[in-house]
Write an enzyme that holds these catalytic residues in place. Structure first.
Site, PDB file in Angstrom:
ATOM      1  N   TYR A 129      -5.795   2.102   0.117  1.00  0.00           N
ATOM      2  CA  TYR A 129      -4.515   2.153  -0.539  1.00  0.00           C
ATOM      3  C   TYR A 129      -3.808   0.451   0.196  1.00  0.00           C
ATOM      4  CZ  TYR A 129      -4.078   4.341   4.479  1.00  0.00           C
ATOM      5  OH  TYR A 129      -3.853   4.841   5.806  1.00  0.00           O
ATOM      6  N   GLU A 130      -2.309   0.818  -0.115  1.00  0.00           N
ATOM      7  CA  GLU A 130      -1.796   0.320   0.002  1.00  0.00           C
ATOM      8  C   GLU A 130      -1.989  -1.512  -0.266  1.00  0.00           C
ATOM      9  OE1 GLU A 130       1.385   0.790   1.405  1.00  0.00           O
ATOM     10  OE2 GLU A 130       1.655  -1.701   1.310  1.00  0.00           O
ATOM     11  N   GLY A 131      -2.529  -1.481  -1.976  1.00  0.00           N
ATOM     12  CA  GLY A 131      -2.931  -2.592  -2.524  1.00  0.00           C
ATOM     13  C   GLY A 131      -4.471  -2.455  -2.442  1.00  0.00           C
TER      14      GLY A 131
END
Lengths: 592, 592
Positions: free
Chosen positions: B434-436
């Site tokens: 997550y978060e890229g």
């Protein structure tokens, strides 16, 4: 639901284009013509993909249950186990004298990969049974073989291996389970064993536990361990089932994965057991089965990596996200499929090149086992003993890595359980631990196998690499892409081995601190050799203008990737090893 | 139950011996004297170890539940959240104007590491809230700030980030959620968002969703995305809660880990939302918070690695198994502790050297954020923007690896859920996604950050390495063990960067195919620089004859390990990169 396509085309390439098994001098291999192997592999693949694989998620979700001392397997497992039995798969490579089909171990490894890929937790029930079969086959009396083997071959009865105790894992010398001799020649077994895979379940009429225990008054430590057959239900001389033995399930373990397999705490409360093999020689009896058992775990690393990879490819083809930097490849769609992106390709090539390389290595090892068992070939036995810790350690480490990389291709969709990618990673994780944790494999390799028979087998391995390079040095297609990287990697391996030899006497910790990296270094050279051989075989096929040229071209390109991007790890591993034990051992235990 | 000892001693070393924060010119840093920071860290550590950590296994086991549209968190979470709130931890580094304590981001990162290590799933509730705070703080009108911030600072209300949709993850341009303008200036938000962490729960009075959506008629793709504040419960101008907004939880996701966090499918059915920042500039608004948010995920990789490592050490000290090859170290016991074995040391040193190196890197980045935010220092902003994808990608990849290695130390006892090691690995896995996802971090680094401001920041990084080496070249203690490996690694990084620059125009795929390896190569040089600096600081302290010399000696020895055994990876990564895109891109998509 995850997909699974049995990799029978790739297996046929290995068997026939690379190994040309049908012309081998190993007894029984002459039957392995392409028509025969393709029929066997297709049938096994069908069972794997159509019956076992759909139950994989069910097994993970439901797990096994223990109620009133009775263990139940997930819905559908029993029916599937019946189908496995009815197809004769459980006895594929067992001795016909006991009802087996007498096929080579090589074919058992190939079908085993598919069963594992489809449902690892399920396949363990037959895997453990095969282990028990092998132990009794190798060490049992004629009467024991006649009594126990036929129904292990059919999996009417299944088997287990009982080694670990709460305080005694790798160090089996600490074991406390006791075996007290009885007047009738049997023993009373008392103790607790943990982490017993397939320890109990509802899919067979009986369970044949193989239990390590100490006979009071015997030697201390591992030299006082004996091996016993301890049935769940007593069996009379006519093979009829009688009363329950004093064996019970204390608990089911809650595990990270392989939920479909019942991992049991087993309590033996004066249970009746029968000595298998010689007194106090239990460890030796276990060791004779070790190559097969550890190869089987290496196959788990490979199989689960294959299915995870297949699903990553399918998702990468279908999921539309972003555009290729070199121009839209799906201009009519809202975005391009993931597979256009170089970073996704990097991941998929890494997965693919591992899986196919490991499969070639596995097949080679299985063939060596056949050669050793069917021809009494000591060199084959020595070579496979050398390769086994590498295969077990590297294929399960890298196999797990592949499942994690395949999961990563799915992004957030890989982290939720719905798509099955999490299960692959959770299931694959155990293979790095059991049947000798991978650190133990590394120690076995460096501490035992390297120097075995005066270092003869490792020298033979180096010669094999050298000979391949020499035999092909005029081949310009192989030279830069394959021979040079292989040569350089092999040089790193030899240098590391030399480093260990030179420091062995004075600084034994150097080898121990470098063992893990050495195992992976060896793995790269072994898989690199496989890729060079496969490339050569594919080039030979291409020269003949085959129908499926694309298959062979893909094979060569995948090998080139491995040589360009994976095998350069050997220099790093060598540098680590040659830094010696000091950086690793510098701290006091209290300083961590 | 797993243990956790807050690493406050190591944090004090970084803050005061290495960074000497109290003498920094950054506004507010003058308050950070050792007495003050140790009091703050000790208090946060106490809360983490005594309150949050005991709930970690509970959260994993119970998970969150959704019943009749209501999400419940695991037993004990609500009480613990109250304690977090009451201690003022949720607003530690928030603006005092809105009730925050105004501490530097650096201190927030340090306390954050402990909260994450103790209970990652729990800490996400406040982590997401902090993200929402930052977004509104940076882009809200004065009225919006006054309305929403004070209760986000206290976590009376919590926040979420709504980006992902079923068909739209990395590629946000594909987003379908609509925001239709209303006469009163608000918008009606309609659409489905997935993977919404802390999407709903029972620990706060309200939830402030930040939602990306498209205003009809706006530009296509990411240029037409706007950001909206969408409360779960409507709030009137006096801050009083009113009716429920048209927001509902469609489902909770079943995930591999972080079970204690409610990951929701959120349905917006004409929900009332308020534009945050400018129309169609939603992506830009998200980007301004990205450094902080991604650093926060890097801290997750670090924190969970630390706690997993601590437990591996404890187990290795206590579990008796086998004997040291150099002679029994626990001769009166049945066996020696695992920690005597070089292969266990190898694993522990690998873990320890990563964790401490990553912590130094994290603290440096947090300090750069403070410098950028408190002094408007563009160079600091540029440097941290360069480092962030490295920190997020490398610390979560390696942090996960560390949890797996720590689990391996436990053998089979690491695979069963009882000892908590499986949870660490399962929880840590999400941070890579997550978060890229980490592949996106690599592309951000290579495709955007390297060339940012004409390559000024990467040149400044190289200069920093060069200057450190030059300033210390007379230091014989540093030379062979630290400066030479750092120089060689930095040379590999520069060569790889040069390779990308030279091929950028003609062969853009070269950089894309090498981006992932480049990210890890950069990570090694950055962590290597941290180790060289830490060794230098430790040597300086030792020269002064400190009381706790053993701490500083351990620091230096751990650094030596990193330089001897970890940093040699740079040559391999460079070789992979310089093999170009061809090996990676050779196959047709159909050939996989």
């Amino acid at each position: 639901m995850p997909i699974y396509t049995p990799p029978t085309r790739d297996m046929a390439f290995l068997l026939h284009d690379l190994m040309q098994v049908e012309t081998s001098d190993i007894p029984g291999y002459d039957e392995l013509d392409p028509a025969f192997t393709s029929a066997v592999l297709a049938e096994a693949g069908k069972l794997a993909a159509e019956v076992l694989q759909p139950l994989n998620a069910v097994g993970d979700r439901e797990g096994c249950t223990l109620e009133n001392g009775v263990v139940r397997t997930p819905a559908g497992f029993k029916d599937a186990f019946d189908q496995l039995r009815e197809g004769g798969w459980t006895g594929l490579d067992c001795d016909p004298e006991f009802g087996g089909q007498g096929m080579p171990h090589l074919l058992g490894s190939a079908t085993g990969e598919m069963f594992v890929a489809a449902n690892m937790a399920f396949n363990m029930y037959q895997g453990l049974t095969h282990g028990a079969y092998s132990a009794i086959f190798a060490h049992g009396t004629e009467a024991q073989k006649a009594k126990w083997l036929p129904r292990l071959v059919t999996c009417e009865w299944t088997g287990t291996m009982n080694l670990t105790e709460p305080h005694s894992g790798t160090d089996l010398g600490l074991m406390r389970t006791k075996a007290e001799p009885q007047d009738d020649g049997s023993y009373k077994i008392t103790g607790t064993k943990i982490f017993i895979s397939a320890g109990d379940h509802d899919m067979a009429d009986n369970i044949v536990h193989l239990v390590l225990a100490k006979i009071p008054g015997g030697p201390e430590g591992v030299k006082g361990i004996s091996l016993f057959i301890v049935p769940k239900i007593m069996v009379d001389d006519d093979g009829k089932l009688g009363a329950a033995n004093a064996v019970s399930v204390g608990a089911l373990e809650h595990k990270m994965g392989i939920h479909g397999n019942a991992t049991c705490v087993m309590n033996y409360d004066g249970a009746t057991g029968y000595l298998l093999g010689e007194k106090h020689k239990g460890m030796r009896a276990m060791f004779t089965m070790m190559n097969e058992a550890r190869l089987g775990v290496g196959v788990q690393g490979l199989g689960i990596a294959e299915v995870a990879y297949q699903n990553a490819v399918a998702y990468a083809r279908e999921r539309l996200q972003g555009r290729a930097v070199t121009g839209a490849e799906n201009p009519d769609g809202p975005a391009d499929p993931l597979i256009v992106h170089p970073d996704i390709r990097r991941s998929l090539m890494r997965q693919k090149s591992f899986v196919e390389g490991a499969r070639a290595l596995t097949f080679w090892a299985a063939q060596l086992i056949d050669r050793a068992q069917r021809m009494g070939d000591d060199d084959a036995e020595g070579m496979v003993s050398l390769l086994i810790p590498v295969i077990k350690g590297v294929q399960t480490d890298r196999g797990f890595d592949v499942t994690v990389e395949a999961q990563q291709v799915f992004g957030g969709h890989g982290y939720i359980e719905d798509n099955g990618m999490s299960q692959f990673a959770r299931d694959a994780r155990i293979a790095m631990i059991y049947e000798g944790a991978n650190g133990i494999q590394a120690l076995d390799l460096v501490g035992r196998k390297l120097a075995q028979d005066g270092g003869k087998h490792v020298m033979a391995f180096f010669d094999m690499v050298k000979d391949f390079i020499k035999d092909n040095e005029g081949n310009e297609d192989l030279k830069a892409g394959f021979l040079e990287p292989l040569k350089s990697a092999s040089k790193d391996l030899q240098a590391a081995a030399m480093y260990f030899m030179q420091s062995a006497a004075k600084r034994p910790n150097d080898a121990l601190a470098g063992a893990y990296d050495f195992m992976h270094l060896f793995g790269h050279v072994a898989i690199g050799l496989m890729w060079a051989r496969m490339a050569r075989a594919a080039m030979d096929k291409l020269a003949a203008g085959p129908d499926d040229a694309a298959f062979y071209e893909t094979k060569i390109a995948t090998g080139r990737y491995y040589m360009a991007r994976e095998i350069p790890a050997t220099a790093m591993l060598r540098a680590r090893i040659e830094s010696g034990a000091d950086p690793v051992m510098a701290l006091d235990a209290a300083a961590f």
